[in-house]
Design an enzyme around this catalytic site. Sequence first.
Site, short mmCIF file in Angstrom:
data_model
loop_
_atom_site.label_atom_id
_atom_site.label_comp_id
_atom_site.label_asym_id
_atom_site.label_seq_id
_atom_site.Cartn_x
_atom_site.Cartn_y
_atom_site.Cartn_z
N ARG A 94 65.82 77.65 48.83
CA ARG A 94 66.72 76.79 48.04
C ARG A 94 66.75 77.27 46.59
O ARG A 94 67.03 76.49 45.70
CB ARG A 94 66.28 75.34 48.10
N LYS A 114 67.34 76.42 41.18
CA LYS A 114 66.62 75.78 42.27
C LYS A 114 67.47 74.63 42.80
O LYS A 114 67.78 73.71 42.04
CB LYS A 114 65.28 75.27 41.74
N ASP A 126 68.46 72.47 53.81
CA ASP A 126 69.83 72.47 53.29
C ASP A 126 69.99 73.28 52.01
O ASP A 126 71.10 73.40 51.48
CB ASP A 126 70.32 71.02 53.07
N GLY A 127 68.86 73.78 51.48
CA GLY A 127 68.95 74.60 50.27
C GLY A 127 69.22 73.80 49.01
O GLY A 127 69.45 74.37 47.94
N ASP A 253 52.05 80.72 48.28
CA ASP A 253 53.42 81.00 47.81
C ASP A 253 53.72 80.28 46.51
O ASP A 253 54.76 80.53 45.89
CB ASP A 253 54.45 80.61 48.88
P1 AMP Z 1 57.90 74.49 48.28
O1 AMP Z 1 57.38 73.26 48.94
O2 AMP Z 1 58.90 74.21 47.21
O3 AMP Z 1 56.82 75.40 47.83
O4 AMP Z 1 58.72 75.26 49.39
C1 AMP Z 1 58.15 75.89 50.49
C2 AMP Z 1 59.21 76.65 51.25
O5 AMP Z 1 60.17 75.76 51.80
C3 AMP Z 1 59.98 77.66 50.43
O6 AMP Z 1 60.26 78.75 51.25
C4 AMP Z 1 61.24 76.90 50.08
O7 AMP Z 1 62.31 77.76 49.80
C5 AMP Z 1 61.48 76.12 51.35
N1 AMP Z 1 62.26 74.90 51.12
C6 AMP Z 1 61.86 73.76 50.53
N2 AMP Z 1 62.86 72.86 50.48
C7 AMP Z 1 63.94 73.43 51.04
C8 AMP Z 1 65.28 73.03 51.30
N3 AMP Z 1 65.74 71.82 50.95
N4 AMP Z 1 66.09 73.91 51.91
C9 AMP Z 1 65.66 75.12 52.27
N5 AMP Z 1 64.42 75.58 52.06
C10 AMP Z 1 63.56 74.75 51.46
MG MG Z 2 57.22 76.87 46.38
#
Ligand code: AMP
Ligand code: MG
Length: 493
Positions: A94, A114, A126-127, A253
């Site tokens: 996203r 973001k 949904d990105g 990550d």
């Molecule tokens: P995070 O929890 O922000 O560290 O995200 C972990 C992973 O989930 C990363 O690869 C993000 O890009 C993916 N991700 C989180 N929320 C979304 C979303 N709404 N749509 C697509 N990918 C997501």
């Molecule tokens: Mg992250």
Amino acid sequence: MNDKKIELGLRFDNSYANELEGFYVACLGAKAPSPVLIKLNETLSQHIGLNTTSVEDLAKLFSGSESPIGASPLAQAYAGHQFGGFNPQLGDGRALLLGEVLDGSGERVDIQLKGSGRTPFSRGGDGKAVLGAVLREYILSEAMYALNIPTTRALAVVTTGESIYRKQYLPGAVLTRVASSHLRIGTFQFFSSRGEQGKVKQLADYAIARHYPELKDSKQIYLDFFCAVRDKQAELVAKWLLVGFIHGVMNTDNMTISGETIDYGPCAFMDNYGADTVFSSIDRNSRYSYANQPIMAQWNLARLAETLLPLLHDDEDEAMALATGSVTDFWDIFQHHWVVGMRAKLGLSTEDEGDFALGEQLLASMSEEEVDFTNLFRCLIRDLESDTTESAKLFNHAEKYLLWRKSWIARLAKDKLSLSERITMMKAANPLYIPRNHQVEYAIEAAEQRADYQPFEELITVLANPYTVQVGAEKYSEQAPSSFGVYTTFCGT
Ligand code: AMP
Ligand code: MG
């Protein structure tokens, strides 16, 4: 994105796109139905050389609908250990890296959106991002910056005009983030786990050139690189602990190679001190609790070291010994940074071997009590200024604390600073204003439910000067009312 390109005057120089083919997928943002610029970080935008353009253009640009001249938008590949389990493919699901800009100091920074829509890494998501989470990252990351803690920064907030479903419909938004890079431990893991060791080396070379150029002539460059990242992370986590910050999702990550705090999802500052404090609803085993953070940082660094093993030494056993030794050293380095910071908080200008224990004993006196971590340190200052012991009133049972106080006063007597020098030192090390959870929630609620951005604006203004008493800002240093209840944070923003 359509073909129109907006001129911003930014000096784009996209080294990631140009030098690391195969490490990303080029893609575009989704078209936002009616983007509105809610917030532009004026000082940061000036620093990166953003020329004022129309508010409408900025809204289109910072929603991902249109692209600035010189950008080369892409989604980065990365993997990661999430709560201990390895996921070989995460990536920017996203987020969109618009490109890199050389800022006013000649430093290279990433400009990243973001919440700008789906990418090839979106999996089932949904990105998108919702306004509350975007404002939260804005408030928290800018507060960390003002607290002198390395962090990604917030440049802009745009609402997209969309409603995003998260158990209920919420306003969609995009955050524009500025970071010294978005290289993560998980970026290394992505290629290492696929057996692409050549790419790990290429990435390490890129990371060294970008973040640790002083290592370029080193005889053991990859070991030194690892140690440099380790040192930055050790210092970072020590700084978190010293302000009561709990990141909440220290997956590999979400741990940068630059040493900046990244990913303000479920993070929060603790009010009452508690070593085992956790806010995140999904951290059921308290993996990322307040006091576990250095342990988890070290664990994450061990994962980075694993990806570098073949580069450390031709002999596997030698490589393992080098990596193990360097990971083990994390603890001493972390403790060093912690005690340096704790000395400043306690007004100590000299070093004494008992200082680490002195700091720990203060924390121990606070545990099981309901003592506000931030306010206690400010109360220590007021007590010194007025020769009182008001701080004891913050405790339900002050016996342990008063014992500690005796040792502290004895220690101060050995430290030659004048009272006014000591007070100046302590005021610069102990914030008066942190982003208190109830204030953050209040600002988000006002924006989300009433499109009222006044509380958000007021909060970020106060937090921009966390060490300075601000007239009329008393409520920002007060604890949450008991009606606020137990605070829980959520990921999946
Ligand atoms: P995070 O929890 O922000 O560290 O995200 C972990 C992973 O989930 C990363 O690869 C993000 O890009 C993916 N991700 C989180 N929320 C979304 C979303 N709404 N749509 C697509 N990918 C997501
Ligand atoms: Mg992250």
